[in-house]
Design an enzyme around this catalytic site. Structure first.
Site, PDB file in Angstrom:
ATOM      1  N   GLY A 245       0.774  -1.235   0.000  1.00  0.00           N
ATOM      2  CA  GLY A 245       0.000   0.000   0.000  1.00  0.00           C
ATOM      3  C   GLY A 245       0.801   1.279   0.000  1.00  0.00           C
ATOM      4  O   GLY A 245       0.211   2.362   0.056  1.00  0.00           O
ATOM      5  N   GLU A 288       4.288  -6.430   0.681  1.00  0.00           N
ATOM      6  CA  GLU A 288       3.405  -6.818  -0.423  1.00  0.00           C
ATOM      7  C   GLU A 288       3.060  -5.653  -1.336  1.00  0.00           C
ATOM      8  O   GLU A 288       1.884  -5.306  -1.507  1.00  0.00           O
ATOM      9  CB  GLU A 288       2.107  -7.320   0.220  1.00  0.00           C
ATOM     10  CG  GLU A 288       1.649  -8.647  -0.289  1.00  0.00           C
ATOM     11  CD  GLU A 288       0.514  -9.163   0.557  1.00  0.00           C
ATOM     12  OE1 GLU A 288       0.725 -10.181   1.218  1.00  0.00           O
ATOM     13  OE2 GLU A 288      -0.562  -8.541   0.571  1.00  0.00           O
ATOM     14  N   PRO A 289       4.047  -5.003  -1.939  1.00  0.00           N
ATOM     15  CA  PRO A 289       3.746  -3.835  -2.759  1.00  0.00           C
ATOM     16  C   PRO A 289       3.165  -4.207  -4.118  1.00  0.00           C
ATOM     17  O   PRO A 289       3.542  -5.216  -4.717  1.00  0.00           O
ATOM     18  CB  PRO A 289       5.120  -3.190  -2.960  1.00  0.00           C
ATOM     19  CG  PRO A 289       6.085  -4.327  -2.857  1.00  0.00           C
ATOM     20  CD  PRO A 289       5.484  -5.302  -1.889  1.00  0.00           C
ATOM     21  N   GLY A 290       2.249  -3.368  -4.576  1.00  0.00           N
ATOM     22  CA  GLY A 290       1.778  -3.496  -5.957  1.00  0.00           C
ATOM     23  C   GLY A 290       2.154  -2.222  -6.682  1.00  0.00           C
ATOM     24  O   GLY A 290       3.130  -2.141  -7.425  1.00  0.00           O
ATOM     25  N   ARG A 327      -9.714   5.141 -12.756  1.00  0.00           N
ATOM     26  CA  ARG A 327      -9.318   5.676 -11.454  1.00  0.00           C
ATOM     27  C   ARG A 327      -9.801   7.109 -11.199  1.00  0.00           C
ATOM     28  O   ARG A 327     -10.043   7.496 -10.082  1.00  0.00           O
ATOM     29  CB  ARG A 327      -7.798   5.574 -11.254  1.00  0.00           C
ATOM     30  CG  ARG A 327      -7.304   4.120 -11.214  1.00  0.00           C
ATOM     31  CD  ARG A 327      -5.887   3.972 -10.659  1.00  0.00           C
ATOM     32  NE  ARG A 327      -5.832   4.231  -9.250  1.00  0.00           N
ATOM     33  CZ  ARG A 327      -5.474   5.367  -8.704  1.00  0.00           C
ATOM     34  NH1 ARG A 327      -5.081   6.382  -9.471  1.00  0.00           N
ATOM     35  NH2 ARG A 327      -5.478   5.533  -7.397  1.00  0.00           N
ATOM     36  N   CYS A 358     -19.726   6.687 -23.247  1.00  0.00           N
ATOM     37  CA  CYS A 358     -20.995   7.401 -23.074  1.00  0.00           C
ATOM     38  C   CYS A 358     -21.308   7.658 -21.612  1.00  0.00           C
ATOM     39  O   CYS A 358     -22.269   7.106 -21.068  1.00  0.00           O
ATOM     40  CB  CYS A 358     -22.116   6.601 -23.723  1.00  0.00           C
ATOM     41  SG  CYS A 358     -21.903   6.537 -25.490  1.00  0.00           S
TER      42      CYS A 358
HETATM   43  N1  LLP Z   1      -1.879  -6.645  -0.274  1.00  0.00           N
HETATM   44  C1  LLP Z   1      -3.220  -6.695  -0.172  1.00  0.00           C
HETATM   45  C2  LLP Z   1      -3.840  -7.705   0.673  1.00  0.00           C
HETATM   46  C3  LLP Z   1      -4.013  -5.786  -0.878  1.00  0.00           C
HETATM   47  O1  LLP Z   1      -5.329  -5.832  -0.753  1.00  0.00           O
HETATM   48  C4  LLP Z   1      -3.399  -4.820  -1.707  1.00  0.00           C
HETATM   49  C5  LLP Z   1      -4.205  -3.883  -2.468  1.00  0.00           C
HETATM   50  C6  LLP Z   1      -1.991  -4.823  -1.789  1.00  0.00           C
HETATM   51  C7  LLP Z   1      -1.260  -5.742  -1.058  1.00  0.00           C
HETATM   52  C8  LLP Z   1      -1.221  -3.868  -2.661  1.00  0.00           C
HETATM   53  O2  LLP Z   1      -1.456  -2.523  -2.441  1.00  0.00           O
HETATM   54  P1  LLP Z   1      -0.600  -1.446  -3.264  1.00  0.00           P
HETATM   55  O3  LLP Z   1       0.822  -1.575  -2.817  1.00  0.00           O
HETATM   56  O4  LLP Z   1      -0.751  -1.743  -4.727  1.00  0.00           O
HETATM   57  O5  LLP Z   1      -1.211  -0.142  -2.931  1.00  0.00           O
HETATM   58  N2  LLP Z   1      -7.829   0.002  -7.089  1.00  0.00           N
HETATM   59  C9  LLP Z   1      -7.250   0.852  -6.066  1.00  0.00           C
HETATM   60  C10 LLP Z   1      -6.280   0.066  -5.199  1.00  0.00           C
HETATM   61  C11 LLP Z   1      -6.901  -1.117  -4.531  1.00  0.00           C
HETATM   62  C12 LLP Z   1      -5.873  -1.867  -3.708  1.00  0.00           C
HETATM   63  C13 LLP Z   1      -6.404  -3.141  -3.250  1.00  0.00           C
HETATM   64  N3  LLP Z   1      -5.488  -3.900  -2.463  1.00  0.00           N
HETATM   65  C14 LLP Z   1      -6.542   2.030  -6.747  1.00  0.00           C
HETATM   66  O6  LLP Z   1      -6.543   2.105  -7.955  1.00  0.00           O
HETATM   67  O7  LLP Z   1      -6.033   2.909  -6.067  1.00  0.00           O
END
Ligand code: LLP
Length: 432
Positions: A245, A288-290, A327, A358
């Site tokens: 996150g 756990e970065p995305g 987003r 639309c």
């Molecule tokens: N781990 C878990 C259990 C999660 O639920 C998430 C994100 C992550 C890791 C990774 O989070 P990150 O590092 O990517 O922020 N659609 C939304 C974000 C939803 C995130 C959901 N969970 C957006 O576009 O901002």
């Protein structure tokens, strides 16, 4: 201009006033592959991955791993890239597990998350994952039944600490009314079930939200999780995942990208001190970065089809929008952009950038200063690598864009553009 450019991937250059990424000319790529087009810079992906490795290596004395949250963007090439970095891939459900498996990822590189895992999700996780993160007691009950015939992957329990990070309400997850995870009491009940059924309980996970800049609230999650770990009696060889996150900058007016080092050190120091205080052995630490791994590596390229004047607004209408990037519509996210050619031209007007769909909410950028743009020109939107394509839709028959990986002057297709045939592929046999 420098602030804007710093939102783009590390390899971005403006050469003869034209945008180049990964040593490739963006205009040429758009002409070859069409628009909307998504570009990922290999150098930027590698650099973000290297920073996580470096800061974790420097600040955590025990075993650690990075788990890439595939929900940010997953396809076979990205799964292989993550494996190549030594990372685990977090898959939500059978679909993402299928992508990871198609990419050849072995069990130990797959962790499975999900708040309401279906029977299919659980079967896929048992067949292919090294770890399942159990969200709730019902799921644990189902796993206990499956354990009678299958041997289960390691289990971690998802804890809900009752506190979230400071972020958009839609991306908070740790508060007590959130749909995610188990309370302390539920976790203790889950531990009992694991022990009674001899299930391979190995760790705890929590995640308090996404796109935050202040790590402070993680301190509360860490403390509560360590209290629980002590109560559970985890000793050697246990795992703790305080989720992901970490936030990023999307716009030149945002505060600058918060330093990754601050986040990693905060987590590591708090867990080290907390373990010492409670006499716990250090867990295997999983981050756990995305988004902070892939968002900045991605750039979306669009073609301006129409320049339209309305009361008080100049619209640049482009060939993509909420179908490939929902987003702004979902969270009011604020993006920036550059023109692909004459990229350094000084702004002469303020425009809004809307898509072809639309809905009045199909807007990518509200009111941005830009030079005069002609129809048929290209624009590039930075920080497009996370939660765009993974949340993309076929609204109004949109076909998902092609995705290229750019590396040292070479462009490789990671995903081809969807075709109209893809849109009709699932229609019933009488229409085939
Ligand atoms: N781990 C878990 C259990 C999660 O639920 C998430 C994100 C992550 C890791 C990774 O989070 P990150 O590092 O990517 O922020 N659609 C939304 C974000 C939803 C995130 C959901 N969970 C957006 O576009 O901002």
């Amino acid at each position: 201009m420098d602030k804007k450019l710093s939102l783009f991937p590390v390899s971005t250059q403006i050469i003869q006033d034209k945008l180049t990424i990964g040593g490739c000319d963006v205009r040429t790529l758009a002409d070859q592959h069409g628009t909307p087009l998504y570009l990922y810079d290999r150098a930027d992906l590698d650099s973000a991955a290297g920073l996580y490795r470096r800061f974790l290596g420097e600040s955590w004395p025990g075993r650690w791993s990075v788990t890439y949250a595939g929900k940010a963007f997953l396809c076979a090439s990205i799964a292989q890239w993550a494996q190549g970095q030594g990372f685990i891939v977090d898959c939500t459900g059978a679909g993402e597990i299928g992508i990871a498996v198609s990419a050849g990822l072995p069990r130990e590189h797959i962790v499975v998350h999900g708040v309401n895992k279906s029977a299919e999700d659980l079967q896929a996780a048992i067949a292919h994952a090294g770890t399942i993160v159990v969200d709730n007691l019902s799921e644990l009950g189902r796993l206990a039944k499956l354990a009678k015939s299958d041997s289960l992957p390691e289990l971690w329990l998802r804890f809900q600490p009752g506190s979230s990070v400071d972020t958009h309400a839609y991306t908070q997850t740790g508060h007590s009314s959130s749909k995610f995870g188990m309370s302390r009491e539920q976790i203790l009940e889950a531990v009992k079930i694991c022990r009674e059924n001899d299930l391979p309980l190995k760790g705890l996970h929590f995640h308090q939200g996404s796109q935050f800049r202040d790590p402070e609230p993680l301190g509360d999650g860490i403390d509560k999780a360590l209290d629980l770990a002590k109560e559970i009696g985890f000793k050697d060889d246990w795992h703790l995942s305080p989720g992901g996150g970490w936030g990023i900058a999307y716009h030149e007016d945002d505060l600058p990208q918060p330093p990754l080092e601050m986040y990693v050190r905060f987590v590591a120091e708090n867990i080290k001190a907390g373990c010492k205080k409670r006499g716990l052995t250090l867990p295997h630490l999983h981050l756990e970065p995305g988004r902070s791994l892939v968002a900045k590596a991605g750039v979306a390229v669009y073609r301006v089809g129409t320049v339209k004047q309305t009361a008080g607004k100049t619209w640049l209408l482009i060939d993509g929008g909420m179908a490939d990037n929902p987003r702004h519509a979902l969270y009011g996210a604020k993006y920036s952009c550059l023109t692909v050619e004459k990229a350094t031209g000084s702004p002469t007007q303020v425009v809004s950038i809307g898509g072809p769909f639309c809905e009045s909410g199909d807007v990518l950028i509200e009111q941005i200063p830009l030079r005069a743009v002609e129809e048929d020109e290209l624009i590039a939107i930075p920080v497009s690598g996370a939660y765009h394509l993974s949340m993309a839709s076929n609204y109004n028959g949109a076909r998902r864009p092609a995705v290229l990986l750019l590396d040292n002057g070479q462009a490789r297709v990671m995903q081809s553009r969807e075709t109209t045939r893809d849109l009709t592929r699932r229609d019933g046999p009488e229409n085939a």
